[in-house]
Design a protein around this motif. Structure first.
Motif, PDB file in Angstrom:
ATOM      1  N   THR A 187     -52.757  31.081  14.917  1.00  0.00           N
ATOM      2  CA  THR A 187     -52.741  30.118  15.964  1.00  0.00           C
ATOM      3  C   THR A 187     -51.374  29.453  16.292  1.00  0.00           C
ATOM      4  N   ASP A 188     -50.894  28.684  15.074  1.00  0.00           N
ATOM      5  CA  ASP A 188     -49.787  27.907  15.005  1.00  0.00           C
ATOM      6  C   ASP A 188     -48.617  28.725  15.351  1.00  0.00           C
ATOM      7  N   MET A 189     -48.395  30.107  14.659  1.00  0.00           N
ATOM      8  CA  MET A 189     -47.256  30.668  14.927  1.00  0.00           C
ATOM      9  C   MET A 189     -47.154  31.025  16.613  1.00  0.00           C
ATOM     10  N   VAL A 190     -48.366  31.429  17.149  1.00  0.00           N
ATOM     11  CA  VAL A 190     -48.266  31.626  18.496  1.00  0.00           C
ATOM     12  C   VAL A 190     -47.846  30.525  19.483  1.00  0.00           C
ATOM     13  N   GLU A 191     -48.178  29.431  18.939  1.00  0.00           N
ATOM     14  CA  GLU A 191     -47.996  28.083  19.713  1.00  0.00           C
ATOM     15  C   GLU A 191     -46.536  28.116  19.691  1.00  0.00           C
ATOM     16  N   ILE A 192     -46.055  28.121  18.266  1.00  0.00           N
ATOM     17  CA  ILE A 192     -44.412  27.991  17.979  1.00  0.00           C
ATOM     18  C   ILE A 192     -43.751  28.898  18.998  1.00  0.00           C
ATOM     19  N   MET A 193     -44.245  30.438  18.844  1.00  0.00           N
ATOM     20  CA  MET A 193     -43.321  31.196  19.778  1.00  0.00           C
ATOM     21  C   MET A 193     -43.297  30.827  21.158  1.00  0.00           C
ATOM     22  N   ASP A 247     -38.774  43.078  21.134  1.00  0.00           N
ATOM     23  CA  ASP A 247     -37.348  43.131  20.734  1.00  0.00           C
ATOM     24  C   ASP A 247     -36.742  42.053  21.470  1.00  0.00           C
ATOM     25  N   ARG A 248     -37.292  41.453  22.532  1.00  0.00           N
ATOM     26  CA  ARG A 248     -36.700  40.428  23.309  1.00  0.00           C
ATOM     27  C   ARG A 248     -37.921  39.306  23.420  1.00  0.00           C
ATOM     28  N   PRO A 249     -37.649  38.060  23.181  1.00  0.00           N
ATOM     29  CA  PRO A 249     -38.817  37.228  23.462  1.00  0.00           C
ATOM     30  C   PRO A 249     -39.146  37.085  25.023  1.00  0.00           C
ATOM     31  N   SER A 250     -40.544  37.338  25.087  1.00  0.00           N
ATOM     32  CA  SER A 250     -40.822  36.982  26.514  1.00  0.00           C
ATOM     33  C   SER A 250     -42.315  36.565  26.616  1.00  0.00           C
ATOM     34  N   VAL A 282     -44.466  47.591  24.248  1.00  0.00           N
ATOM     35  CA  VAL A 282     -44.097  47.235  25.710  1.00  0.00           C
ATOM     36  C   VAL A 282     -42.722  46.587  25.620  1.00  0.00           C
ATOM     37  N   HIS A 283     -41.953  46.355  24.585  1.00  0.00           N
ATOM     38  CA  HIS A 283     -40.653  45.701  24.943  1.00  0.00           C
ATOM     39  C   HIS A 283     -39.588  46.542  25.701  1.00  0.00           C
ATOM     40  N   PRO A 284     -38.690  46.081  26.261  1.00  0.00           N
ATOM     41  CA  PRO A 284     -37.790  46.794  27.072  1.00  0.00           C
ATOM     42  C   PRO A 284     -37.076  48.239  26.373  1.00  0.00           C
ATOM     43  N   GLU A 285     -36.899  48.076  25.189  1.00  0.00           N
ATOM     44  CA  GLU A 285     -36.291  49.114  24.346  1.00  0.00           C
ATOM     45  C   GLU A 285     -37.086  50.251  23.772  1.00  0.00           C
TER      46      GLU A 285
END
Length: 296
Positions: A187-193, A247-250, A282-285
């Motif tokens: 949960t913390d990792m998701v919050e950090i992201m 591949d890209r943060p989103s 799901v990422h662009p590439e």
């Protein structure tokens, strides 16, 4: 924001010199937030690939010490890139003269490369480069060298395909092995992201993403799977390119991680597996990293 997550997010980007953090290490960096970090601005990902590449190179370079490590790195890169082929033997005297190192250093370096499957030494034949089929392609050094050479696209695609095989299964298994401490950490990792996304902090985002997936596989309860994923995890750290789940943060990437955490907390194995599968495709590439099935 939780206390643990806030501690982790107080990060200075100069710690990138240490390379990407391993599992449980994200909160060990003595970071200090930059002025105005609470303001959510437009994320800036320009140059993120280059910066992460430098991180990977520094981390990989630290594995070898002195002349021996440097020579292994140089020869390995030349072999993987095709600059050194099987058309002629690798003569220790010539290598020593070219790189200005002793014969002992050359001999030790060739032994390391032989252990990786890159070269073979035979009496009356000498040391020669071996075919790609003989290389240990799961070796972190070889993955790094491929990631920065002509085979970069193949390396990214192959790692993507491997992860698509391993991680949905790990997510399904993890749903049946709930641990409150790991659940909170995820949960913390998701919050950090999410926080890093708002700041345009690609380095912190990648670290949290890496730890999320490492933790997930650890809690899956399958030691063979953990061993295999450990190789992939190490490969992702040294590869230098952002071969993370995203591949890209989103926002979409963060949302898939959040849904996975929810499914794990509910013991929903199918939901966790599906969330992971969607996350990895799901990422662009996606066309390049996880291509459509090949026609036979």
């Amino acid at each position: 924001m939780s206390t643990l997550a806030h501690t982790m997010m107080t990060a200075a980007r100069h710690a990138a010199d240490s390379g990407l953090a391993g599992p449980g290490e994200l909160d060990r960096y003595p970071y200090a937030e930059t002025p105005g970090s609470d303001r959510v601005g437009v994320p800036h990902w320009d140059g993120a690939d280059i910066e992460l590449s430098r991180v990977g190179r520094r981390a990989a370079g630290s594995r070898g010490r002195g002349l021996h490590g440097q020579l292994v790195q140089q020869l390995g890169q030349m072999i993987v890139s095709g600059d050194l082929g099987a058309d002629r033997p690798l003569v220790p005297e010539e290598i020593g003269q070219r790189f200005e190192v002793s014969r002992t250093v050359v001999r030790e370096s060739l032994r390391v490369l032989e252990a990786k499957g890159l070269v073979s030494a035979r009496p009356n034949v000498g040391t020669r480069v071996r075919p790609v089929a003989d290389w240990n392609l799961l070796d972190p050094d070889i993955i790094e060298w491929r990631a920065f050479g002509p085979q970069r696209d193949d390396q990214r695609r192959e790692l993507g395909e491997l992860r698509l095989t391993i991680e949905p299964l790990a997510a399904r298994l993890a749903a049946g092995h709930g641990r409150p401490d790991i659940q909170q950490r995820l949960t913390d990792m998701v919050e950090i992201m999410g926080h890093a996304l708002g700041q345009g902090d690609a380095i912190t985002f990648a670290r949290a993403d890496h730890e999320f997936h490492a933790l997930l596989i650890q809690v899956a309860g399958n030691r063979m799977l953990e061993h295999l994923s450990g190789i992939v995890s190490a490969a992702l750290q040294v590869s230098g390119s952002p071969i993370t789940a995203c591949d890209r943060p989103s926002e979409t990437c963060v949302a898939h991680h959040a849904r996975m955490v929810e499914a794990l907390a509910a013991g929903d194995a199918t939901g966790a597996e599906n969330a992971m599968r969607q996350l990895l495709t799901v990422h662009p590439e996606v066309e390049r990293v996880v291509p459509a099935p090949r026609e036979h």
